[in-house]
Scaffold this motif. Structure first.
Motif, PDB file in Angstrom:
ATOM      1  N   VAL A  71       0.854  -1.108   0.032  1.00  0.00           N
ATOM      2  CA  VAL A  71       0.042   0.268  -0.018  1.00  0.00           C
ATOM      3  C   VAL A  71       0.871   1.185   0.140  1.00  0.00           C
ATOM      4  N   ALA A  72       0.139   2.434  -0.584  1.00  0.00           N
ATOM      5  CA  ALA A  72       0.868   3.614  -0.484  1.00  0.00           C
ATOM      6  C   ALA A  72       0.576   4.489   0.683  1.00  0.00           C
ATOM      7  N   ASP A  73       1.568   4.951   1.394  1.00  0.00           N
ATOM      8  CA  ASP A  73       1.203   5.874   2.716  1.00  0.00           C
ATOM      9  C   ASP A  73       2.572   6.537   3.050  1.00  0.00           C
ATOM     10  N   GLU A  74       2.389   7.771   3.388  1.00  0.00           N
ATOM     11  CA  GLU A  74       3.523   8.666   3.513  1.00  0.00           C
ATOM     12  C   GLU A  74       4.032   8.346   4.950  1.00  0.00           C
ATOM     13  N   HIS A  75       3.622   7.326   5.798  1.00  0.00           N
ATOM     14  CA  HIS A  75       4.124   7.115   6.942  1.00  0.00           C
ATOM     15  C   HIS A  75       5.383   6.456   6.546  1.00  0.00           C
ATOM     16  N   ALA A  76       5.545   5.751   5.278  1.00  0.00           N
ATOM     17  CA  ALA A  76       6.637   5.088   5.087  1.00  0.00           C
ATOM     18  C   ALA A  76       7.760   6.194   4.627  1.00  0.00           C
ATOM     19  N   ASP A  77       9.032   6.189   5.277  1.00  0.00           N
ATOM     20  CA  ASP A  77      10.044   7.367   4.973  1.00  0.00           C
ATOM     21  C   ASP A  77      11.159   6.676   4.183  1.00  0.00           C
TER      22      ASP A  77
END
Length: 909
Positions: A263-269
């Motif tokens: 999934v795409a999420d800005e939580h992943a740095d």
């Protein structure tokens, strides 16, 4: 009037006077027609003992309540204790364990009965200790969060919130304490640094999908390998070019075979590790939010632990049987789920080893990268807290926060200092649902009953719930309420609500709440929410809806080096030990003098000792006055005075009253304490007594008695015990000091007398300092010339000459001023008056010049050396901060010393 002993015994005075005040009901004198003033104390845990934070918090409250009581108000300080769900249950269970007994050997009702027995026998320690501090609380109406009346209020609020749609049951992540098998609040979580690891694993991409670089897997990193048994996704940043092509594709969790999405999420740095994060929404707060954004409902999220943090099967049944029943970590000498997950991933060839170099520069491999992990622990259980997905009761804090925020914005609630407003709004505007249920036996049992299908019926009694459910069989919710839920009702629940009592109408809203900033959100904000929700509807005046008009937030008491106190650091200070050593008055005055808005208090035992010396100074002043026939004043207003010294001390007394009143209006405790300290020590004890020695005529006795009485009243809120003792030993009184009358600053300040005495004190001080600097023997009397200025100034000098001559040890020379020798006099200037003191025959002038010149050269050399170090960027940037601070302190000291020596040389005209 009783003759004062040579010394005073704080311990004897404190115990005697406190018992007297309480026995006579003087903490709450009958004043039905007086203006009400109300404070509620932050209720300490019934299991607690007085710590240094309590000492600060309650000292400040007592200063305010004693001050307002002296001002004639109907001053009510509501006192009580909190039932402290977890803390109390833990204490009782530990006592049972010591007897080889346990809670589960009893029914719930039997265990609760044992808790009440414990409270009756041992639950009053902290209230006894608050008495030792001198807290003048209304003990006759002491409350407890589990007493019958307060419990009624708690149940009513729960039911009403549910009716209004502001309280509901939901499945969410909570801080779960496996030791207590209960949810706990954020306040009960203590973050500690723990040596741990960062493991890297390969997760295979499904269906032959590969990354742009040809890899058939994604590397994920985690500090909690065991939770991968409940993974539900892998998240990547939507703009990360490495993973753009695989967003929405399937990936496999190798051990369980679970298939889920990337999934795409800005939580992943993208900059952290591989840029890919495994998502376990049932066991991580960040992952829970990512999961919701990815479309998972809470009911779908996987939970892989039971209440003891042992592995259980997830809803999809994919955890292999060999993991079931294992503890999350190594436990009782056995490997846990973490160890087995790492071992299996390694055996599958999916563990990416961490490569580092040893001392010889050779590459070595390890299973994980060593990391220091910020780990949450239960502050009482001492075990690692587990984010756990469970059904709990929640309050809709977002809606309840609206009214308090508006009250702060429009000024109905004033936060002091105002710097805390920004923090208040930031938290309230981003507030989360408030979990109010706890899986304990001790506490307010939640008033909800369930039918066999799990439908809840919320009511104030089982009969009402049964009426709502009809003929369905009901079972009561076993959980209890968070203790912060009940303490949120403190401002009105303690005053009789839900009954509309006279006390409630008279003392709500409270005038002031004093609290540590660390419970701004856990207690203060929640009181504001509940007060405005439940006191608002029946009150048309907006001013009457707030729980208190002013909220004062003080800092923490820290160790002398500025570190936070903790048992592990061994720097905790016991306030009772300080009271034993120096007396409660000294500790209280220290707390007030050091409480500067917006700053923490640094503990300094030497300063506590200094305030013990201050108490001794006051005692000795009283003895001096008594020995000179000074007795208690019979008038509240200042006596008529002609002598400048008496007019001066009256003016300074009035100015001190004004300074304290202004400081208390602004809650500047340090300013109020320092005003009375400076007046008592510097002006009254050091100068007024010295200036009036041997001149105690009738006027002076009357003024001295009046001024000392005003001192005792002004000082009483800060040092109640010694002031009450002296009040009653120095004359016949109509009332105890605790209910005396606060000084009225109505007397006009005599500026002329103040100016004249200020000059006199300066003149004597300057002459004394100059004599000391050039080594004039203390007992030597010196011939002096006074250079004329003008008629008014010369008359003032003449008027005060007897005191100058006596206290500065100088004689007016008989020689004409034109015979004043050059090079053998010491020039002293007090404003525009010049004293020329004859040195000939008093000291060896040449030797003294040489001594001063040598000392000046040495001081300048050290000053310049230190200045050179401080101007060196290398020293300032690389040296330890304390070393730089010490160098700056030494430099300032040497610079001042050089200036003094230079001035001394110049004086030897």
């Amino acid at each position: 009037m009783t003759e004062l002993p040579k010394t005073f015994d704080p311990a004897e005075i404190e115990s005697r006077w406190y018992a007297h005040w309480e026995e006579k009901g003087l903490f709450r004198p009958e004043r039905p027609d007086a203006e009400p003033f109300t404070i509620v104390n932050p209720p300490p845990n019934v299991t607690g003992s007085l710590h240094i934070g309590h000492a600060l918090d309650n000292t400040l409250q007592d200063i305010v309540i004693r001050y307002e009581r002296l001002r004639g108000k109907d001053a009510l300080w509501v006192v009580g204790t909190d039932h402290a769900g977890i803390a109390t249950q833990m204490v009782v269970e530990r006592q049972m364990e010591a007897r080889q007994d346990k809670r589960t050997n009893y029914t719930r009702d039997q265990f609760i009965e044992k808790v009440w027995e414990w409270k009756a026998e041992s639950g009053g320690a902290i209230t006894r200790q608050l008495r030792r501090l001198g807290c003048s609380m209304d003990w006759a109406h002491e409350r407890f969060t589990m007493d019958e009346g307060f419990s009624k209020a708690v149940i009513k609020v729960f039911v009403e919130l549910h009716k209004r749609g502001l309280l509901y049951r939901d499945k969410r992540l909570v801080n779960w304490d496996p030791r207590f098998r209960s949810a706990i609040s954020d306040l009960e979580v203590e973050t500690q640094e723990v040596k741990g690891g960062f493991w890297h694993f390969r997760y295979p991409l499904a269906d032959g999908v590969t990354l742009a670089n040809g890899a058939d897997h994604i590397v994920v990193a985690t500090t909690r390998p065991e939770t991968m048994l409940a993974d539900m996704a892998v998240a990547v940043h939507p703009e990360d070019p490495r993973y753009k092509d695989v967003i929405g594709k399937d990936i496999l969790q190798p051990i369980t075979g679970r298939r889920f999405k990337v999934v795409a999420d800005e939580h992943a740095d993208p900059e952290l590790g591989s840029g890919a994060v495994k998502i376990t929404p049932g066991h991580d707060f960040n992952d829970f939010e990512v999961g919701k954004r990815a479309g998972f409902r809470a009911a779908e999220m996987l939970n892989m632990f039971d209440a003891d943090a042992n592995v259980v099967q997830t809803a999809d049944g994919l955890i292999p049987e060999r993991f079931l029943g294992l503890h999350r970590f190594r436990h009782d000498g056995r490997d846990g789920a973490r160890e087995l997950v790492v071992a299996e991933m390694k055996a599958l060839g999916l563990l990416v080893p961490y490569v580092s170099k040893n001392k010889e520069g050779e590459e070595v491999e390890a299973d994980f990268e060593p990391r220091t992990i910020q780990t949450p622990f239960g502050d009482r259980s001492g075990v690692v807290i587990e984010p756990w997905l469970t059904d709990q009761w929640y309050v809709d804090a977002e809606k309840l926060a609206v009214a308090p925020m508006q009250a702060v914005r429009d000024g109905r609630i004033e936060i002091v200092p105002r710097t805390w407003e920004k923090t208040f709004f930031n938290w309230m505007e981003n507030i989360q649902p408030w979990c109010v249920s706890r899986q304990l036996w001790w506490g307010h049992q939640i008033p909800a009953w369930y039918d066999e299908d799990g439908n809840p019926y919320v009511a104030e009694s089982e009969e009402e719930a049964q009426a709502l459910a009809g003929n369905k069989k009901l079972t009561r919710d076993p959980d209890v309420l968070d203790t912060w839920f009940s303490s949120a009702l403190w401002p009105f629940g303690t005053l009789g609500w839900p009954e509309q009592t006279e006390t409630l109408s008279r003392h709500y809203p409270n005038d002031l709440l004093i609290s540590g900033f660390d419970i701004l959100f856990f207690w203060d904000a929640r009181m504001a929410m509940m007060g405005m929700e439940f006191m608002g509807p029946e009150r048309s005046d907006p001013q009457q809806k707030v729980p208190w008009r002013k909220l004062y937030l003080h800092g923490l008491v820290r160790a002398a080096d500025g570190q936070k106190m903790s048992k592990s650091k061994g720097n905790v200070v016991d306030p009772l030990g300080l009271i034993d050593k120096f007396g409660a008055d000294a500790l209280r005055f220290f707390m007030a003098a050091m409480e500067s808005q917006g700053r923490d208090v640094k503990m300094d035992e030497r300063r506590v000792e200094g305030y013990r010396n201050f108490a001794t100074k006051l005692w000795n002043a009283a003895r001096f006055l008594q020995s000179n026939g000074v007795t208690a004043s019979t008038a509240h207003e200042a006596p008529h005075a002609e002598a400048p010294v008496n007019r001066w001390i009256i003016a300074e007394t009035v100015a001190t009253v004004q300074a304290i009143d202004m400081a208390m209006a602004e809650l500047r405790f340090d300013a109020a304490a320092n005003a009375i300290y400076h007046f008592v020590w510097d002006q009254f004890c050091d100068w007024y007594i010295e200036l009036t020695k041997g001149q105690m005529d009738q006027e002076t006795r009357a003024v001295a008695g009046w001024a000392f009485d005003q001192i005792l009243v002004m000082l009483h809120p800060f040092m109640p015990f010694i002031t009450e003792e002296l009040w009653n030993l120095t004359g016949s009184r109509e009332t105890e000091l605790i209910v005396a009358q606060w000084p009225q600053a109505l007397h006009a300040v005599d500026g002329e007398a103040q100016a004249e005495m200020a000059w006199l004190i300066k003149a004597i001080s300057e002459v004394r300092a100059a004599r000391t600097l050039v080594n004039v023997p203390p007992g030597a009397r010196m011939e002096a010339w006074i250079l004329p200025v003008n008629d008014a100034r010369d008359q003032m000098v003449k008027r005060n000459w007897p005191l100058i001559a006596k206290l500065a040890r100088i004689n007016l020379s008989d020689l004409p001023i034109d015979q004043l020798g050059k090079g053998n006099t010491l020039q002293v200037v007090a404003d525009d008056v010049v004293f020329a003191l004859q040195l000939e025959g008093v000291i060896d002038i040449a030797a003294e010049r040489a001594r001063l010149a040598k000392a000046l050269a040495a001081a300048e050399k050290e000053r310049d050396s230190l200045g050179g170090r401080l101007s060196n960027p290398s020293f300032v940037e690389k040296a330890k901060p304390e070393a730089v601070a010490k160098a700056r302190e030494d430099h300032a000291e040497k610079a001042a010393e050089a200036e003094r020596l230079k001035a001394a040389l110049e004086r030897l005209a």
